[in-house]
Design a protein around this motif. Structure first.
Motif, mmCIF file in Angstrom:
data_model
loop_
_atom_site.group_PDB
_atom_site.id
_atom_site.type_symbol
_atom_site.label_atom_id
_atom_site.label_comp_id
_atom_site.label_asym_id
_atom_site.label_seq_id
_atom_site.Cartn_x
_atom_site.Cartn_y
_atom_site.Cartn_z
ATOM 1 N N ARG A 2 0.830 -1.206 0.000
ATOM 2 C CA ARG A 2 0.000 0.000 0.000
ATOM 3 C C ARG A 2 0.862 1.253 0.000
ATOM 4 N NH1 ARG A 2 -2.041 1.922 4.931
ATOM 5 N NH2 ARG A 2 -3.615 3.574 4.750
ATOM 6 N N LEU A 3 1.971 1.242 0.740
ATOM 7 C CA LEU A 3 2.874 2.385 0.786
ATOM 8 C C LEU A 3 3.620 2.532 -0.539
ATOM 9 C CD1 LEU A 3 4.386 4.683 2.142
ATOM 10 C CD2 LEU A 3 5.818 2.986 3.314
ATOM 11 N N VAL A 4 4.071 1.436 -1.109
ATOM 12 C CA VAL A 4 4.760 1.489 -2.404
ATOM 13 C C VAL A 4 3.841 2.075 -3.465
ATOM 14 C CG1 VAL A 4 5.794 0.091 -4.235
ATOM 15 C CG2 VAL A 4 6.326 -0.408 -1.841
ATOM 16 N N ALA A 5 2.587 1.648 -3.482
ATOM 17 C CA ALA A 5 1.631 2.171 -4.465
ATOM 18 C C ALA A 5 1.449 3.674 -4.287
ATOM 19 C CB ALA A 5 0.295 1.447 -4.324
ATOM 20 N N PHE A 6 1.391 4.127 -3.043
ATOM 21 C CA PHE A 6 1.242 5.565 -2.781
ATOM 22 C C PHE A 6 2.465 6.325 -3.272
ATOM 23 C CE2 PHE A 6 1.707 9.313 -0.028
ATOM 24 C CZ PHE A 6 0.464 9.909 -0.183
ATOM 25 N N GLU A 26 4.512 5.546 -5.610
ATOM 26 C CA GLU A 26 4.618 5.517 -7.071
ATOM 27 C C GLU A 26 3.511 6.290 -7.772
ATOM 28 O OE1 GLU A 26 4.769 1.359 -7.925
ATOM 29 O OE2 GLU A 26 6.908 1.175 -7.393
ATOM 30 N N ALA A 27 2.528 6.747 -7.004
ATOM 31 C CA ALA A 27 1.377 7.417 -7.615
ATOM 32 C C ALA A 27 1.591 8.903 -7.853
ATOM 33 C CB ALA A 27 0.137 7.219 -6.742
ATOM 34 N N GLY A 28 2.737 9.437 -7.461
ATOM 35 C CA GLY A 28 2.974 10.863 -7.644
ATOM 36 C C GLY A 28 4.381 11.243 -7.246
ATOM 37 N N ALA A 29 4.596 12.555 -7.115
ATOM 38 C CA ALA A 29 5.917 13.059 -6.719
ATOM 39 C C ALA A 29 6.240 12.616 -5.298
ATOM 40 C CB ALA A 29 5.932 14.581 -6.818
ATOM 41 N N PRO A 30 7.532 12.578 -4.941
ATOM 42 C CA PRO A 30 7.909 12.153 -3.587
ATOM 43 C C PRO A 30 7.180 12.968 -2.521
ATOM 44 C CG PRO A 30 9.851 12.277 -4.969
ATOM 45 C CD PRO A 30 8.722 12.852 -5.774
ATOM 46 N N PRO A 31 6.583 12.295 -1.536
ATOM 47 C CA PRO A 31 5.864 12.998 -0.473
ATOM 48 C C PRO A 31 6.810 13.459 0.633
ATOM 49 C CG PRO A 31 5.683 10.654 -0.131
ATOM 50 C CD PRO A 31 6.482 10.837 -1.407
ATOM 51 N N VAL A 32 6.256 14.180 1.602
ATOM 52 C CA VAL A 32 6.974 14.556 2.819
ATOM 53 C C VAL A 32 6.560 13.589 3.923
ATOM 54 C CG1 VAL A 32 7.237 16.332 4.603
ATOM 55 C CG2 VAL A 32 7.184 16.983 2.191
ATOM 56 N N GLN A 69 12.300 2.591 7.754
ATOM 57 C CA GLN A 69 12.673 3.972 7.446
ATOM 58 C C GLN A 69 13.891 4.039 6.538
ATOM 59 O OE1 GLN A 69 13.165 5.975 11.225
ATOM 60 N NE2 GLN A 69 10.982 6.384 11.417
ATOM 61 N N GLN A 70 14.777 3.090 6.636
ATOM 62 C CA GLN A 70 15.969 3.102 5.784
ATOM 63 C C GLN A 70 15.576 3.041 4.315
ATOM 64 O OE1 GLN A 70 18.572 -0.045 7.148
ATOM 65 N NE2 GLN A 70 18.490 0.669 9.261
ATOM 66 N N ALA A 71 14.546 2.263 3.996
ATOM 67 C CA ALA A 71 14.063 2.179 2.621
ATOM 68 C C ALA A 71 13.176 3.371 2.269
ATOM 69 C CB ALA A 71 13.294 0.877 2.416
ATOM 70 N N LEU A 72 12.336 3.794 3.202
ATOM 71 C CA LEU A 72 11.369 4.853 2.915
ATOM 72 C C LEU A 72 12.029 6.214 2.738
ATOM 73 C CD1 LEU A 72 8.521 5.978 2.657
ATOM 74 C CD2 LEU A 72 8.374 6.007 5.163
ATOM 75 N N PHE A 73 12.994 6.561 3.592
ATOM 76 C CA PHE A 73 13.533 7.917 3.574
ATOM 77 C C PHE A 73 14.276 8.245 2.280
ATOM 78 C CE2 PHE A 73 13.732 8.672 8.483
ATOM 79 C CZ PHE A 73 12.352 8.591 8.510
ATOM 80 N N GLY A 74 14.743 7.238 1.579
ATOM 81 C CA GLY A 74 15.357 7.493 0.287
ATOM 82 C C GLY A 74 14.362 7.821 -0.804
ATOM 83 N N ARG A 75 13.052 7.725 -0.492
ATOM 84 C CA ARG A 75 12.014 7.952 -1.497
ATOM 85 C C ARG A 75 11.090 9.109 -1.149
ATOM 86 N NH1 ARG A 75 9.586 2.250 -3.482
ATOM 87 N NH2 ARG A 75 8.729 3.732 -5.009
ATOM 88 N N VAL A 76 11.469 9.917 -0.154
ATOM 89 C CA VAL A 76 10.638 11.058 0.223
ATOM 90 C C VAL A 76 11.348 12.364 -0.090
ATOM 91 C CG1 VAL A 76 9.471 9.732 2.034
ATOM 92 C CG2 VAL A 76 11.479 11.115 2.618
ATOM 93 N N ALA A 77 10.568 13.440 -0.147
ATOM 94 C CA ALA A 77 11.132 14.758 -0.454
ATOM 95 C C ALA A 77 11.774 15.390 0.759
ATOM 96 C CB ALA A 77 10.039 15.673 -1.002
ATOM 97 N N ALA A 78 11.268 15.083 1.945
ATOM 98 C CA ALA A 78 11.805 15.628 3.198
ATOM 99 C C ALA A 78 11.246 14.814 4.356
ATOM 100 C CB ALA A 78 11.452 17.101 3.364
#
Length: 409
Positions: free
Chosen positions: A231-235, A237-243, A297-306
């Motif tokens: 569910r998080l991966v789909a979110f 990939e659905a748009g620009a990197p979130p915060v 978080q190690q995987a997620l933080f590389g995919r967020v804007a901030a």
């Protein structure tokens, strides 16, 4: 060799010890961890294949009770905590060669090591907890303000006296029952003259000259190989990197999620909100926000804007290693230090004060999301080390064999 690693605190206190335990086991040592019996800590250690020795009561219940404990309750809890440490840590340390303690709450660990005749190491996860002429002690909640104009040495002397007033009687009563001499400075007794500092040398440096012979190992990182939820991966990939917004185990300022989501939206960004112990939630049903539980978080933080967070040592380091710009909203203890380091390194910004508004957080996000901050965060990420747990594990094995003091790494 057998090593006991002991702490009492939130995930930021426990996870580094699990990272060290994993490295010790990889090098052939037997390592177990004394930690609070919170369900998430039990799952964390079980997932890493490390034995948990439950110590004390669950931390989450204590930190997030309906009402904060009174002064009398805190005094009783301190006495109970010292007694629990003597009983549980002493039993767990039987047959061990080394006892490693992290966190000032571990006031009994050195006495246990003395009684058993084994090596003792104290470790800190942030420089600001260790006495130094170069910085003052972190403010302690509920303590009276220091004298105006006091220098750092005076402030550290007052800090030592305060810690001894809190724990001295409980500690010395138990030491006397074991035939050990009394301690007149609990803090320095716990720290020893050669504490270990488990921080990255860029993110959390130690300044010399100093009174302590600090052993710098680098941060103790537990690698996280868990996949992100579908569910998080789909979110993502659905748009620009979130915060990302998360406050870990902290009590969050009232209305933080609402304020933060408004600020994030004002910058044209989507949001990933980590529920955490503060139980953060989004009150509307718009599809630009996703609430998640505990994730990698190690995987997620590389995919967020901030990353917007409270400034815990672990979250700060994970975001820095991922090259994610940060907005730190510090609340207590070491968090103002990490906020200041993020600002000094140019990898993010410290929010002015612990309680943000939508406008103040939006302004901070404007700095964090700028091209310059993003570039600087990526550049600093390339300078950060990831071998601290291995360095510490090898030092423990070496010094336990030689029986002498640990050299600086």
């Amino acid at each position: 060799m057998r090593v006991l690693l002991s702490t009492y605190g939130s995930r930021g206190d426990v996870e580094p010890l699990v990272g060290l335990a994993v490295r010790l086991r990889a090098l052939g040592a037997d390592a177990r961890v004394c930690a609070p019996p919170d369900e998430e800590f039990a799952e964390l250690l079980a997932g890493a294949g490390v034995e948990l020795v439950p110590l004390g009561k669950p931390v989450r219940t204590f930190m997030h009770g309906a009402t904060p404990p009174s002064a009398a309750e805190l005094a009783r809890l301190r006495i109970e905590m010292v007694a629990e440490q003597f009983d549980t840590v002493a039993a767990a340390a039987e047959g061990c060669d080394v006892l490693v303690a992290a966190g000032l709450a571990q006031v009994a660990a050195r006495s246990v090591a003395e009684r058993l005749g084994i090596r003792y190491v104290y470790a800190s996860y942030h420089p600001v907890s260790l006495p130094s002429p170069h910085h003052p002690p972190a403010p302690r909640e509920g303590w009276p303000p220091p004298p105006e104009g006091a220098d750092n040495r005076t402030l550290w002397d007052l800090d030592a006296r305060g810690i001894t007033e809190l724990f001295g009687d409980a500690l010395n009563i138990r030491r006397a029952s074991l035939g050990l001499p009394p301690v007149d400075n609990v803090r320095d007794h716990v720290f020893t003259g050669e504490p270990w500092l488990a921080t990255d040398p860029v993110l959390g440096p130690w300044r010399e000259p100093a009174d302590l012979g600090v052993v710098r190992t680098g941060a103790w990182i537990l690698p996280d190989g868990r996949p992100l939820p579908e569910r998080l991966v789909a979110f993502l990939e659905a748009g620009a990197p979130p915060v990302y917004l998360g406050f870990g185990s902290m009590r969050a300022p009232e209305g933080l999620a609402r304020v933060a989501v408004e600020a994030i939206r004002s910058r044209g960004r989507r949001a990933v909100v980590s529920r955490g112990w503060a139980d953060l939630a989004v009150l509307d049903d718009r599809d630009d926000c996703l609430v998640v539980g505990e994730v990698n978080q190690q995987a997620l933080f590389g995919r967020v804007a901030a990353v917007v967070h409270h400034g815990g040592a672990g979250t700060t380091a994970t975001a820095a290693r991922a090259g994610a710009p940060q907005v730190v909203v510090p609340q207590m203890v070491d968090q103002p230090y990490w906020a200041a380091r993020v600002t000094a390194l140019g990898i993010g910004v410290a929010h002015d004060g612990p309680t943000p508004t939508a406008a103040s957080l939006s302004a901070a996000l404007g700095t964090a999301l700028s091209a310059g901050t993003r570039a600087r965060a990526r550049a600093v990420a390339d300078t950060l080390r990831t071998d601290g747990a291995e360095v510490a594990a090898k030092l423990l094995l070496d010094t336990a064999t030689r029986g002498g003091p640990a050299p600086s790494a």
